[in-house]
Design a protein around this motif. Structure first.
Motif, mmCIF file in Angstrom:
data_model
loop_
_atom_site.group_PDB
_atom_site.id
_atom_site.type_symbol
_atom_site.label_atom_id
_atom_site.label_comp_id
_atom_site.label_asym_id
_atom_site.label_seq_id
_atom_site.Cartn_x
_atom_site.Cartn_y
_atom_site.Cartn_z
ATOM 1 N N VAL A 58 16.602 14.128 9.348
ATOM 2 C CA VAL A 58 17.975 13.625 9.237
ATOM 3 C C VAL A 58 18.527 14.127 7.910
ATOM 4 O O VAL A 58 17.817 14.162 6.904
ATOM 5 C CB VAL A 58 18.026 12.085 9.312
ATOM 6 N N ARG A 59 19.823 14.518 7.913
ATOM 7 C CA ARG A 59 20.408 15.166 6.749
ATOM 8 C C ARG A 59 21.797 14.620 6.445
ATOM 9 O O ARG A 59 22.501 14.150 7.329
ATOM 10 C CB ARG A 59 20.504 16.683 6.980
ATOM 11 N N PRO A 72 20.745 15.692 0.563
ATOM 12 C CA PRO A 72 19.472 14.977 0.700
ATOM 13 C C PRO A 72 19.041 14.941 2.162
ATOM 14 O O PRO A 72 19.881 14.931 3.072
ATOM 15 C CB PRO A 72 19.799 13.571 0.169
ATOM 16 N N SER A 73 17.732 14.914 2.391
ATOM 17 C CA SER A 73 17.220 14.884 3.763
ATOM 18 C C SER A 73 15.841 14.240 3.788
ATOM 19 O O SER A 73 15.133 14.186 2.775
ATOM 20 C CB SER A 73 17.141 16.295 4.344
ATOM 21 N N VAL A 87 8.501 14.440 4.245
ATOM 22 C CA VAL A 87 9.065 15.106 3.069
ATOM 23 C C VAL A 87 10.475 14.598 2.814
ATOM 24 O O VAL A 87 11.319 14.590 3.723
ATOM 25 C CB VAL A 87 9.095 16.641 3.244
ATOM 26 N N PHE A 88 10.731 14.159 1.570
ATOM 27 C CA PHE A 88 12.082 13.833 1.128
ATOM 28 C C PHE A 88 12.549 14.973 0.233
ATOM 29 O O PHE A 88 11.877 15.333 -0.732
ATOM 30 C CB PHE A 88 12.106 12.518 0.350
ATOM 31 N N SER A 89 13.709 15.546 0.564
ATOM 32 C CA SER A 89 14.256 16.667 -0.212
ATOM 33 C C SER A 89 15.632 16.313 -0.746
ATOM 34 O O SER A 89 16.396 15.583 -0.100
ATOM 35 C CB SER A 89 14.362 17.933 0.653
ATOM 36 N N PHE A 120 14.673 19.929 -5.143
ATOM 37 C CA PHE A 120 13.299 19.458 -5.292
ATOM 38 C C PHE A 120 12.933 18.567 -4.109
ATOM 39 O O PHE A 120 13.789 18.127 -3.336
ATOM 40 C CB PHE A 120 13.109 18.703 -6.615
ATOM 41 N N CYS A 121 11.648 18.326 -3.949
ATOM 42 C CA CYS A 121 11.165 17.549 -2.812
ATOM 43 C C CYS A 121 9.923 16.751 -3.204
ATOM 44 O O CYS A 121 9.232 17.077 -4.168
ATOM 45 C CB CYS A 121 10.853 18.466 -1.627
ATOM 46 N N ILE A 122 9.677 15.701 -2.443
ATOM 47 C CA ILE A 122 8.469 14.886 -2.585
ATOM 48 C C ILE A 122 7.844 14.747 -1.207
ATOM 49 O O ILE A 122 8.504 14.292 -0.272
ATOM 50 C CB ILE A 122 8.778 13.505 -3.174
ATOM 51 N N ALA A 123 6.601 15.159 -1.067
ATOM 52 C CA ALA A 123 5.912 15.122 0.218
ATOM 53 C C ALA A 123 4.778 14.111 0.179
ATOM 54 O O ALA A 123 4.029 14.042 -0.806
ATOM 55 C CB ALA A 123 5.365 16.501 0.567
#
Length: 199
Positions: A58-59, A72-73, A87-89, A120-123
């Motif tokens: 979802v974006r 953000p997605s 993953v949050f980007s 940046f992203c957090i996985a």
């Protein structure tokens, strides 16, 4: 390869807090101006030598300025080989509305818009524990190894305004992106194909 470092959970939540504060400040700073907001979904495909799988995402696209937007997605990758991943980007995009028509005049009537992507992203990665480092890959112990990885996105994309022959498509845009996701312990390229509704 996938492990939780000491105090990593604390650092992870600090990063989430920073992202949330940045997004909130950005939104309220520009909320009084008339800007375009788009929401939508995409199908993502991450591929590489080590691992590949599909995701549903979802974006949100929010224009801070006329040609500059934040995106953000959240991507949910479908489980494969007992590995689960989310993953949050938080990406930044700058739109070059006329670039494609200038480089390829034959495509000037297709409403295509090129944009680079950086962010940046957090996985979060959850995979089965191995009995030992030197054991066979089929030897799995009970439980799982859960890890968070912080990294960066960079790539490019194209927006395509869908034809207005049907009223339902009047405010919809299709987009395609290719990115490289560089994470702490896990990096790979990915393809994104989505559709957005523009408010």
């Amino acid at each position: 390869m996938f492990h939780v470092k000491p105090n990593f959970m604390k650092l992870y939540f600090e990063k989430i807090l920073i992202v949330s504060v940045f997004f909130s400040v950005s939104f309220f700073c520009f909320a009084q101006k008339e800007k375009t907001i788009s929401v939508g979904m995409s199908t993502d495909y991450g591929f590489g030598k080590r691992f590949n799988n599909y995701a549903s995402a979802v974006r949100l696209n929010y224009f801070l300025f006329e040609e500059f937007r934040i995106s953000p997605s959240f991507s949910y990758y479908f489980s494969k080989d007992d590995v689960r991943m989310n993953v949050f980007s938080f990406n930044f995009q700058y739109l070059f509305s006329n670039l494609i028509s200038r480089v390829f005049p034959i495509m000037s009537n297709y409403n295509l818009c090129f944009y680079p992507v950086a962010g940046f992203c957090i996985a979060s990665i959850d995979r089965p524990k191995r009995v030992c480092a030197d054991c066979s890959t089929t030897a799995i112990s009970s439980g799982s190894s859960y890890a968070y990885n912080f990294g960066f996105d960079f790539g490019a994309g194209v927006d395509y305004d869908l034809p207005t022959l049907l009223p339902v498509l009047r405010n919809m845009t299709a987009n395609f992106e290719i990115q490289y996701q560089a994470l702490e312990n896990y990096s790979r390229p990915q393809l994104l194909l989505g559709i957005m509704y523009n408010f």
